[in-house]
Design a protein around this motif. Sequence first.
Motif, PDB file in Angstrom:
ATOM      1  N   THR A  46       0.827  -1.216   0.000  1.00  0.00           N
ATOM      2  CA  THR A  46       0.000   0.000   0.000  1.00  0.00           C
ATOM      3  C   THR A  46       0.857   1.260   0.000  1.00  0.00           C
ATOM      4  O   THR A  46       0.352   2.361  -0.209  1.00  0.00           O
ATOM      5  CB  THR A  46      -0.895   0.047   1.253  1.00  0.00           C
ATOM      6  N   PHE A  95      -1.756   4.314  -2.101  1.00  0.00           N
ATOM      7  CA  PHE A  95      -2.922   4.660  -1.288  1.00  0.00           C
ATOM      8  C   PHE A  95      -3.417   6.060  -1.664  1.00  0.00           C
ATOM      9  O   PHE A  95      -4.622   6.288  -1.860  1.00  0.00           O
ATOM     10  CB  PHE A  95      -2.529   4.597   0.195  1.00  0.00           C
ATOM     11  N   CYS A 113     -10.059   0.550   0.696  1.00  0.00           N
ATOM     12  CA  CYS A 113      -8.597   0.476   0.566  1.00  0.00           C
ATOM     13  C   CYS A 113      -8.116  -0.966   0.502  1.00  0.00           C
ATOM     14  O   CYS A 113      -7.347  -1.339  -0.377  1.00  0.00           O
ATOM     15  CB  CYS A 113      -7.907   1.250   1.678  1.00  0.00           C
ATOM     16  N   THR A 114      -8.582  -1.797   1.425  1.00  0.00           N
ATOM     17  CA  THR A 114      -8.121  -3.186   1.399  1.00  0.00           C
ATOM     18  C   THR A 114      -8.621  -3.891   0.143  1.00  0.00           C
ATOM     19  O   THR A 114      -7.910  -4.681  -0.472  1.00  0.00           O
ATOM     20  CB  THR A 114      -8.531  -3.920   2.700  1.00  0.00           C
ATOM     21  N   LEU A 117      -6.550  -1.838  -2.918  1.00  0.00           N
ATOM     22  CA  LEU A 117      -5.082  -1.850  -2.866  1.00  0.00           C
ATOM     23  C   LEU A 117      -4.521  -3.268  -2.794  1.00  0.00           C
ATOM     24  O   LEU A 117      -3.401  -3.513  -3.224  1.00  0.00           O
ATOM     25  CB  LEU A 117      -4.578  -1.045  -1.669  1.00  0.00           C
ATOM     26  N   LYS A 118      -5.316  -4.160  -2.225  1.00  0.00           N
ATOM     27  CA  LYS A 118      -4.797  -5.516  -2.040  1.00  0.00           C
ATOM     28  C   LYS A 118      -5.576  -6.535  -2.888  1.00  0.00           C
ATOM     29  O   LYS A 118      -5.048  -7.061  -3.859  1.00  0.00           O
ATOM     30  CB  LYS A 118      -4.858  -5.880  -0.550  1.00  0.00           C
ATOM     31  N   ASN A 195       0.800  -3.949   9.000  1.00  0.00           N
ATOM     32  CA  ASN A 195      -0.110  -3.365   7.998  1.00  0.00           C
ATOM     33  C   ASN A 195       0.149  -1.861   7.850  1.00  0.00           C
ATOM     34  O   ASN A 195       1.202  -1.383   8.232  1.00  0.00           O
ATOM     35  CB  ASN A 195      -1.570  -3.653   8.352  1.00  0.00           C
ATOM     36  N   CYS A 196      -0.831  -1.108   7.323  1.00  0.00           N
ATOM     37  CA  CYS A 196      -0.607   0.335   7.186  1.00  0.00           C
ATOM     38  C   CYS A 196      -0.363   0.912   8.590  1.00  0.00           C
ATOM     39  O   CYS A 196      -1.107   0.572   9.526  1.00  0.00           O
ATOM     40  CB  CYS A 196      -1.812   0.994   6.552  1.00  0.00           C
ATOM     41  N   CYS A 199      -3.366   2.523  10.362  1.00  0.00           N
ATOM     42  CA  CYS A 199      -4.662   2.045   9.835  1.00  0.00           C
ATOM     43  C   CYS A 199      -5.801   2.452  10.764  1.00  0.00           C
ATOM     44  O   CYS A 199      -5.736   2.244  11.978  1.00  0.00           O
ATOM     45  CB  CYS A 199      -4.606   0.527   9.701  1.00  0.00           C
ATOM     46  N   PHE A 200      -6.861   2.999  10.181  1.00  0.00           N
ATOM     47  CA  PHE A 200      -8.003   3.463  10.965  1.00  0.00           C
ATOM     48  C   PHE A 200      -8.768   2.331  11.637  1.00  0.00           C
ATOM     49  O   PHE A 200      -9.652   2.585  12.454  1.00  0.00           O
ATOM     50  CB  PHE A 200      -8.949   4.288  10.070  1.00  0.00           C
ATOM     51  N   LEU A 201      -8.441   1.080  11.299  1.00  0.00           N
ATOM     52  CA  LEU A 201      -9.102  -0.049  11.965  1.00  0.00           C
ATOM     53  C   LEU A 201      -8.382  -0.449  13.245  1.00  0.00           C
ATOM     54  O   LEU A 201      -8.909  -1.238  14.033  1.00  0.00           O
ATOM     55  CB  LEU A 201      -9.177  -1.248  11.013  1.00  0.00           C
ATOM     56  N   TRP A 221      -1.277  10.739   7.107  1.00  0.00           N
ATOM     57  CA  TRP A 221      -2.710  10.554   7.371  1.00  0.00           C
ATOM     58  C   TRP A 221      -3.400  11.919   7.498  1.00  0.00           C
ATOM     59  O   TRP A 221      -4.510  12.101   6.984  1.00  0.00           O
ATOM     60  CB  TRP A 221      -2.899   9.703   8.628  1.00  0.00           C
TER      61      TRP A 221
HETATM   62  S1  SF4 Z   1      -4.275  -1.915   6.645  1.00  0.00           S
HETATM   63 FE1  SF4 Z   1      -6.048  -0.584   7.058  1.00  0.00          FE
HETATM   64  S2  SF4 Z   1      -5.630   1.328   5.962  1.00  0.00           S
HETATM   65 FE2  SF4 Z   1      -4.300  -0.261   5.100  1.00  0.00          FE
HETATM   66  S3  SF4 Z   1      -5.396  -1.116   3.388  1.00  0.00           S
HETATM   67 FE3  SF4 Z   1      -5.889  -2.395   5.138  1.00  0.00          FE
HETATM   68  S4  SF4 Z   1      -7.779  -1.517   5.996  1.00  0.00           S
HETATM   69 FE4  SF4 Z   1      -6.882   0.019   4.623  1.00  0.00          FE
END
Ligand code: SF4
Length: 274
Positions: A46, A95, A113-114, A117-118, A195-196, A199-201, A221
């Motif tokens: 990403t 991203f 995004c996931t 991007l993935k 991961n990112c 990440c907002f998660l 961000w």
């Molecule tokens: S890690 Fe989080 S911000 Fe990055 S692609 Fe996955 S859901 Fe999106």
Amino acid sequence: MSDPFKITEPICISFSGGRTSAYMLWRVLQSNGGLPPEAIVCFANTGKEDEATLRFVQDCSERWDVEIHWLEFQDADPAFRRVMFETASREGEPFESLIRKRNYLPNPVTRFCTAELKIRTIHKYLKSLGWDHNETMDWVGMRADEQRRAAKIADKSRIPLVTAGITKEDVGAFWRSQPFDLGLPNMNGVTMHGNCDLCFLKGGAQVFSLIAEKPERAVWWAKMEALALALASKPSGAVFRSDRPSYSSMAQFAADQRDMFDPDEEAIACFCGD
Ligand code: SF4
């Protein structure tokens, strides 16, 4: 029970760059005497991964002598580009180009995004290779202790670690016995820095502590929030989370917390030593 890591048909192993999916890859290599010709390993970058993750992906490839296809989303035709360790984006470029394409930010409900991007980036790449592929075929690194996630996967052959009963303790023990590892802290089986980066998660406290640890992490961000504010037609499209302060607010708050203490204050000497 048949070996859940044995590959008998074209399979894409989706390598996230974390310890669990790397362990899954290792088990596949063990069960098949290397990577069988009908399998492919893909890593979708990403641009917001920690450098240690990129290094780890490359280490797995080199040390286990397995080709890993590095891919990135691009807003062009084709919608992916192949990169490698040296040329992979490190400033969030894939991203950002997705956010510019959409004109708004992803959020916990609309996690495009996931998907873009993935999952779709890998899918489009495989289609370009002539694979008869759909987005729900890839093997993913999910463990037996992740039952809530695993319950969402209908085809259990895609999650061989779950079938094999592999837990975070097993994965942790494996990596402690290896001559190399992901250079990110393992906190009770969780890689907070994975991961990112922000990440907002991730949990709010986790995001805040990552900002406090390295304030520069918030810059990209916050920049995306400002960009989306300029691009989005609705204010809701300009925040990653409507239930949290913005990244720029969190960065400011972290800086204010630091300012509570005088950085030049000298420690008081004692006899305890160091
Ligand atoms: S890690 Fe989080 S911000 Fe990055 S692609 Fe996955 S859901 Fe999106």
